[in-house]
Scaffold this motif. Structure first.
Motif, PDB file in Angstrom:
ATOM      1  N   VAL A   1       0.826  -1.201   0.000  1.00  0.00           N
ATOM      2  CA  VAL A   1       0.000   0.000   0.000  1.00  0.00           C
ATOM      3  C   VAL A   1       0.865   1.258   0.000  1.00  0.00           C
ATOM      4  N   VAL A   2       1.894   1.289   0.818  1.00  0.00           N
ATOM      5  CA  VAL A   2       2.724   2.496   0.879  1.00  0.00           C
ATOM      6  C   VAL A   2       3.434   2.736  -0.456  1.00  0.00           C
ATOM      7  N   VAL A   3       4.146   1.719  -0.934  1.00  0.00           N
ATOM      8  CA  VAL A   3       4.882   1.884  -2.190  1.00  0.00           C
ATOM      9  C   VAL A   3       3.929   2.153  -3.350  1.00  0.00           C
ATOM     10  N   GLY A   4       2.837   1.388  -3.403  1.00  0.00           N
ATOM     11  CA  GLY A   4       1.906   1.521  -4.505  1.00  0.00           C
ATOM     12  C   GLY A   4       1.208   2.863  -4.528  1.00  0.00           C
ATOM     13  N   THR A   5       0.800   3.354  -3.348  1.00  0.00           N
ATOM     14  CA  THR A   5       0.103   4.633  -3.314  1.00  0.00           C
ATOM     15  C   THR A   5       1.025   5.761  -3.776  1.00  0.00           C
ATOM     16  N   MET A   6       2.254   5.751  -3.290  1.00  0.00           N
ATOM     17  CA  MET A   6       3.180   6.816  -3.700  1.00  0.00           C
ATOM     18  C   MET A   6       3.410   6.772  -5.201  1.00  0.00           C
ATOM     19  N   ALA A   7       3.659   5.573  -5.726  1.00  0.00           N
ATOM     20  CA  ALA A   7       3.898   5.462  -7.164  1.00  0.00           C
ATOM     21  C   ALA A   7       2.658   5.866  -7.949  1.00  0.00           C
ATOM     22  N   ALA A   8       1.488   5.456  -7.485  1.00  0.00           N
ATOM     23  CA  ALA A   8       0.248   5.783  -8.184  1.00  0.00           C
ATOM     24  C   ALA A   8       0.042   7.287  -8.229  1.00  0.00           C
ATOM     25  N   TYR A   9       0.336   7.962  -7.114  1.00  0.00           N
ATOM     26  CA  TYR A   9       0.181   9.407  -7.067  1.00  0.00           C
ATOM     27  C   TYR A   9       1.109  10.075  -8.068  1.00  0.00           C
ATOM     28  N   ALA A  10       2.358   9.594  -8.087  1.00  0.00           N
ATOM     29  CA  ALA A  10       3.334  10.200  -8.990  1.00  0.00           C
ATOM     30  C   ALA A  10       2.923  10.019 -10.441  1.00  0.00           C
ATOM     31  N   VAL A  11       2.491   8.815 -10.791  1.00  0.00           N
ATOM     32  CA  VAL A  11       2.136   8.555 -12.177  1.00  0.00           C
ATOM     33  C   VAL A  11       0.855   9.269 -12.567  1.00  0.00           C
ATOM     34  N   SER A  12      -0.101   9.291 -11.657  1.00  0.00           N
ATOM     35  CA  SER A  12      -1.381   9.889 -11.979  1.00  0.00           C
ATOM     36  C   SER A  12      -1.280  11.405 -12.093  1.00  0.00           C
ATOM     37  N   ARG A  13      -0.662  12.026 -11.110  1.00  0.00           N
ATOM     38  CA  ARG A  13      -0.637  13.481 -11.061  1.00  0.00           C
ATOM     39  C   ARG A  13       0.429  14.100 -11.943  1.00  0.00           C
ATOM     40  N   HIS A  14       1.608  13.499 -11.960  1.00  0.00           N
ATOM     41  CA  HIS A  14       2.719  14.169 -12.623  1.00  0.00           C
ATOM     42  C   HIS A  14       3.287  13.405 -13.808  1.00  0.00           C
ATOM     43  N   LYS A  15       2.592  12.369 -14.211  1.00  0.00           N
ATOM     44  CA  LYS A  15       2.901  11.686 -15.450  1.00  0.00           C
ATOM     45  C   LYS A  15       4.338  11.198 -15.573  1.00  0.00           C
ATOM     46  N   VAL A  16       4.970  10.881 -14.452  1.00  0.00           N
ATOM     47  CA  VAL A  16       6.326  10.320 -14.584  1.00  0.00           C
ATOM     48  C   VAL A  16       6.233   8.805 -14.672  1.00  0.00           C
ATOM     49  N   SER A  17       7.285   8.172 -15.157  1.00  0.00           N
ATOM     50  CA  SER A  17       7.376   6.708 -15.185  1.00  0.00           C
ATOM     51  C   SER A  17       6.108   6.040 -15.669  1.00  0.00           C
ATOM     52  N   GLN A  18       5.638   6.428 -16.835  1.00  0.00           N
ATOM     53  CA  GLN A  18       4.371   5.883 -17.310  1.00  0.00           C
ATOM     54  C   GLN A  18       4.409   4.378 -17.501  1.00  0.00           C
ATOM     55  N   GLY A  19       5.600   3.837 -17.728  1.00  0.00           N
ATOM     56  CA  GLY A  19       5.689   2.413 -18.012  1.00  0.00           C
ATOM     57  C   GLY A  19       5.484   1.540 -16.786  1.00  0.00           C
ATOM     58  N   LEU A  20       5.444   2.187 -15.618  1.00  0.00           N
ATOM     59  CA  LEU A  20       5.359   1.422 -14.369  1.00  0.00           C
ATOM     60  C   LEU A  20       4.106   0.555 -14.340  1.00  0.00           C
ATOM     61  N   GLY A  21       2.986   1.137 -14.749  1.00  0.00           N
ATOM     62  CA  GLY A  21       1.713   0.414 -14.681  1.00  0.00           C
ATOM     63  C   GLY A  21       1.763  -0.858 -15.496  1.00  0.00           C
ATOM     64  N   LEU A  22       2.354  -0.750 -16.653  1.00  0.00           N
ATOM     65  CA  LEU A  22       2.428  -1.906 -17.542  1.00  0.00           C
ATOM     66  C   LEU A  22       3.281  -3.002 -16.929  1.00  0.00           C
ATOM     67  N   SER A  23       4.425  -2.601 -16.335  1.00  0.00           N
ATOM     68  CA  SER A  23       5.294  -3.589 -15.705  1.00  0.00           C
ATOM     69  C   SER A  23       4.537  -4.331 -14.619  1.00  0.00           C
ATOM     70  N   PHE A  24       3.761  -3.566 -13.839  1.00  0.00           N
ATOM     71  CA  PHE A  24       3.007  -4.188 -12.767  1.00  0.00           C
ATOM     72  C   PHE A  24       1.994  -5.180 -13.301  1.00  0.00           C
ATOM     73  N   LEU A  25       1.340  -4.793 -14.389  1.00  0.00           N
ATOM     74  CA  LEU A  25       0.340  -5.673 -14.980  1.00  0.00           C
ATOM     75  C   LEU A  25       0.996  -6.980 -15.421  1.00  0.00           C
ATOM     76  N   GLN A  26       2.180  -6.846 -16.028  1.00  0.00           N
ATOM     77  CA  GLN A  26       2.875  -8.043 -16.485  1.00  0.00           C
ATOM     78  C   GLN A  26       3.175  -8.960 -15.321  1.00  0.00           C
ATOM     79  N   LEU A  27       3.497  -8.348 -14.189  1.00  0.00           N
ATOM     80  CA  LEU A  27       3.810  -9.132 -13.001  1.00  0.00           C
ATOM     81  C   LEU A  27       2.679 -10.088 -12.652  1.00  0.00           C
TER      82      LEU A  27
END
Lengths: 310, 281, 338
Positions: free
Chosen positions: B92-118
């Motif tokens: 929850v901690v790691v995911g929420t921070m990453a989600a906020y960063a990707v959602s709000r500031h559009k950094v590391s867009q590929g992160l979501g895809l990597s997670f899905l592959q996991l």
């Protein structure tokens, strides 16, 4: 004049924080994906197993290059397991979909004790899969409740052995999977069904459409996206299946219920062919990545085409 | 007529959903002589219901059991609780921070895809190197080793779920804070987080259920000390008593109560959770 | 075409009565409006006529035949929803033809009817487009066409113009009236906008809190409201209602409520039998060619509508005059007209 610098400074701070926020994720991903991947490639090119007594980084001492990969194509047991898994999925998923859809349609109009029944029907998917597996292990015992109930209509029922018979064991794990995951299909399909706009259904009724016509002409077309998600989700999870089958039959009798995951487990802990399993694992990863890539680019293309047409 | 069939269908399905668990319940209260027997002598309800199975599981001794258990169920329950909780916190901690960063500031867009592959890859395909790594780092049969992998494996869920929530959150609320001079960090902790607190709670409970329900990973990464309940339960056997059907049923029954209760309490959230935030109830 | 008869129609929910014992007869081919504020039960009444909700008590008949128990799919009622309920995943052609398709009407006949209706509604150029791409105006025409194509005996419309902006609304009002005349349908039209109802309907049923207040022609409602609610609801601005204890006019009960329309008030010398009172101008609104003058009379606000040319200044003291024949009296406790 001072607006612009303040804005960009704020933006800079935000981006900085955002980048920091993604660091833990990247670290963990590297930990679980990058490094293991490298290791897996390395191991798969050798004959190494932990039984060698050597630590893993010394695996180079028994290089085998692509022998493991060639073995994949020659391994009849692996392909049998793949075939079995596909058969399993081909039976389970459609039945779960159909039953889930029927349930969703049944819940569309009011049902007495609706909330209670809804919660009850969702319970199977919340049960720990390994424990659900054990539950069905108990049920399919020769002296178990299933045979007891059957014997009231079919006298010889108490002689039926489920888990030691090749076809019946397969049926048993299929039934266990259907029990556990039909509620999931129901959950998703029901949510999709309820999101169909109510007054379009009413308008259709007033134009003379029967219940069945309303479902086929109005509800179904609007549920396509939801149905695709439900099936895709279940398909992916079903192919990975391990816990319930392992607990119920350990893959037996013989190899009757040995799915791919169970085959890999046996190769790892039964035959200690760690490097071989590493190779298979990589092959699966590559295959799935390619398939996923194709599907994603296809849906991205069709989404772009739709955006153009609209 | 159709109405009758419809309701009958629902009732039958509900019954089928409950029936297997009722059998577990019955077995949990049966004394050893009723676990298996010659044809015809086994009954649906226990003839002599007893708490012995539960007592045996938690104290190691009971009437009717010749040999005592060397490991009671207390520690595995604790192991499940600890690893599931810590794993959930990590995710929850790691995911929420990453989600906020990707959602709000559009950094590391590929992160979501990597997670899905996991989530798509079958566990055994990736567990060999993980097992070797964990052994090399001395994390086999430790609570932190297990919790870490639980956190990583459920990270995709917390990421996608929280990203969906952040995407829906109107920007104006945070922008108002920025205008007031709030730093990005303070805005996140003082303004954004409190608003999404209920979402975080539901996500956390959902992930907890997933972690608690794990079997394979615990099977591979624990040996004796830190086996979680599902692994412990299925391995319960003693040399003399053989397969402890009733005891296993008792332990299994207790083990499924927490996730079922939690699952029902976040019922409305389940559709979102299971579709990675794509669908809403 | 069919007449609709409601007898003691009632709908009760757990904690409230939505519609209470409504008796109403809608004649063949007439355009009737059901008018009232939100929550008055007008939509519930209409849903019951359509069969979307079933009444707790009472009957509904079409042309004398009791349809209370008949399911909605069989009633042959055309219904236009407030947000049109167009099947957005289908084309215009599929939407228009829907009622025919579910009845398995043979293709040549079905296609002809669809193209005819499309031409009638000026939608031919959109026939094979997805319905989701249409403008609001076109959606409304599509909704009406879709219902009309199966030749229902009754047309129900639920606030069909409330989604349109003011400019379009005026145009659509006259188009609707023309349409009704052409199709020769019995139309029942639900709205909260009394100007709309007054302009369109042959007869208006005014409802409040589930009770039918008055069912009469627009002129009747305007001139002879049955109670204070109707008096205040109809007309813009609404009727002035003042207790006779304040006006002290002779010929009326001491405690009665006196009502008179702002349009009937003028300033000047009272004639024989006229009612007059001294008031002070507090506020003047100039609205498209006339003036709405707010007067203060012993603490009560009285409105008067005068021509543009009449001079008024704030603070001016005037003698307001109303002819006795323009006054209506109401019982002070029940509000009913006397």
């Amino acid at each position: 004049m001072t607006e612009a610098p303040v804005q960009t400074e704020l933006k800079r701070q935000q981006i900085k924080m955002a980048n920091w926020f993604t660091v833990p994720s990247h670290v963990l991903l590297a930990f679980i994906v990058i490094f293991p991947l490298i290791m897996q490639v390395y191991i798969s090119l050798t004959w190494w197993t932990p039984m060698d007594g050597e630590p893993w980084y010394n695996a180079y001492m028994s290089f085998s290059w692509f022998d493991n990969y060639i073995e994949i194509f020659r391994d009849a047991d692996l392909w049998a397991a793949i075939w079995r898994t596909l058969l399993f999925v081909a039976i389970c998923v459609p039945i779960e979909f159909a039953l889930g859809l029927l349930l969703a349609m049944a819940f569309y109009e009011k049902v007495p004790l609706q909330n209670v029944l809804y919660s009850v029907i969702l319970i199977p998917m919340m049960v720990v899969p390994a424990i659900a597996g054990y539950t069905f292990y108990l049920i399919f015992q020769q002296t178990g409740p299933l045979n007891i109930l059957l014997s009231s209509v079919y006298p010889g029922a108490m002689e039926i052995n489920w888990l030691n018979n090749v076809t019946r064991a397969f049926a048993a794990v299929v039934i266990a999977d259907i029990w556990q995951w039909t509620p999931l299909m129901f959950l998703i399909l029901y949510a999709g069904l309820m999101s169909v706009p109510d007054d379009q259904m009413k308008a259709a009724a007033l134009l003379g459409a029967s219940g069945w016509q309303r479902f086929t002409k109005i509800a179904f077309p609007r549920m396509k996206a939801v149905m695709t998600i439900a099936v895709a989700l279940r398909l992916i999870e079903c192919l990975k299946i391990f816990d319930p089958i392992f607990v119920m039959t350990k893959g037996g009798p013989g190899v009757a219920t040995q799915s791919v995951s169970l085959y890999l487990y046996k190769q790892t802990f039964g035959d200690n062919n760690w490097s071989y399993v590493a190779a298979i694992g990589l092959a699966i990863l590559i295959l799935l990545s390619v398939i996923a890539g194709i599907i994603l680019s296809r849906s991205a293309k069709s989404a772009a085409a739709q955006a153009k047409a609209a | 007529m159709i109405r009758f069939l419809r309701i009958a269908f629902v009732l039958v399905m509900a019954l089928l959903c409950i029936a297997p668990l009722l059998w577990m319940l019955s077995m949990a209260f049966k004394p050893p002589e009723e676990w298996t027997s010659a044809a015809g002598q086994i009954t649906l309800l226990p003839k002599n219901p007893t708490f012995d199975n539960f007592i045996y599981a938690f104290t190691g001794e009971a009437a009717g059991m010749v040999v005592s258990l060397d490991r009671t169920a207390w520690w595995p329950f604790f192991a499940s609780l600890l690893t599931a909780t810590v794993g959930t916190i990590i995710a929850v901690v790691v995911g929420t921070m990453a989600a906020y960063a990707v959602s709000r500031h559009k950094v590391s867009q590929g992160l979501g895809l990597s997670f899905l592959q996991l989530r798509i890859f079958p566990p055994l395909a990736v567990m060999i190197p993980v097992m070797i790594m964990w052994a090399y780092l001395g994390m086999i049969d430790t609570w932190w080793g297990l919790a870490l992998i639980y956190g990583i494996v459920t990270l995709p869920f917390s990421f996608w779920l929280m990203k969906a929530y952040f995407d829906e959150l109107p920007r104006e609320i945070e922008e108002a804070a920025f205008v007031e001079g709030c730093s990005p960090w303070r805005t996140f902790t003082r303004i954004t987080l409190p608003i999404v607190r209920p979402a975080i709670a539901s996500t956390a409970l959902f992930i907890f259920i997933l972690n608690w329900s794990d079997y394979l990973v615990a099977l591979l990464l624990t040996r004796k000390e830190w086996t979680t309940i599902p692994v412990y339960m299925n391995a319960l056997a003693t040399a003399v008593n053989g397969e402890l059907f009733g005891v296993k049923a008792a332990v299994g029954l207790l083990a499924i109560i927490p996730p079922v209760i939690l699952g029902i309490s976040i019922q409305r959230f389940l559709v979102r959770g299971l579709t990675f935030g794509a669908l809403k109830q | 075409m069919a007449s609709i008869t409601l007898k003691r129609l009632t709908k009760r929910f757990a904690n409230q009565t939505a519609v209470a014992e409504m008796d109403m007869e809608i004649e063949n081919g007439k355009f009737v409006a059901i008018l009232g504020p939100s929550g008055c039960g007008k939509t519930t009444t209409m849903n019951m006529i359509a069969g979307l909700e079933s009444p707790t008590a009472g009957t509904i008949s079409f042309n004398g035949k009791d349809v209370t128990a008949m399911p909605a799919t069989q009633r042959g009622v055309g219904f236009v929803f407030q947000n049109y309920a167009i099947f957005t995943h289908m084309t215009v052609d599929q939407n228009l033809g829907f009622g025919l398709d579910v009845r398995n009407v043979p293709k040549p006949e079905r296609d002809k009817k669809v193209t005819d209706m499309a031409a009638f509604m000026a939608l031919e150029h959109r026939l094979y487009q997805k319905a989701s791409g249409l403008s609001v105006n076109e959606l409304q025409k599509l909704a009406i066409g879709r219902s009309a194509i199966v030749e229902p005996s009754i047309f129900l419309l639920d606030e069909p113009l409330s989604n349109l902006d003011a400019a379009f609304r005026e145009r659509m009002r006259s188009e609707l009236r023309l349409l009704q005349r052409r199709l020769k349908q019995t139309m029942v039209y639900v709205t909260h906008d009394q100007i709309e109802a007054m302009g369109l309907a042959d007869k208006i049923a005014v409802m409040n809190l589930g009770v039918l207040q008055q069912y009469a022609s627009p002129q009747d409602l305007y001139a002879n409201p049955a109670n204070t609610f109707v008096a205040k609801f109809i007309g813009a601005p609404s009727m002035n209602i003042i207790s006779n204890e304040i006006i002290c006019a002779s010929g009326f009960g001491a405690k009665d409520l006196i009502g008179f329309r702002p349009e009937n008030v003028f300033f000047g010398k009272p004639g024989v039998g006229d009612i007059s009172f001294e008031a002070q101008v507090t506020f003047v609104e100039a609205v498209s060619g006339r003036k709405i003058v707010h007067l203060d009379f012993k603490g009560e606000e009285v409105l008067a509508v005068l021509g543009r040319h009449v001079s008024t200044t704030v603070g001016q003291k005037v003698t307001a005059v109303v002819s006795r024949t323009d006054c209506r009296s109401f019982d002070s406790t029940t509000g009913k007209a006397l």
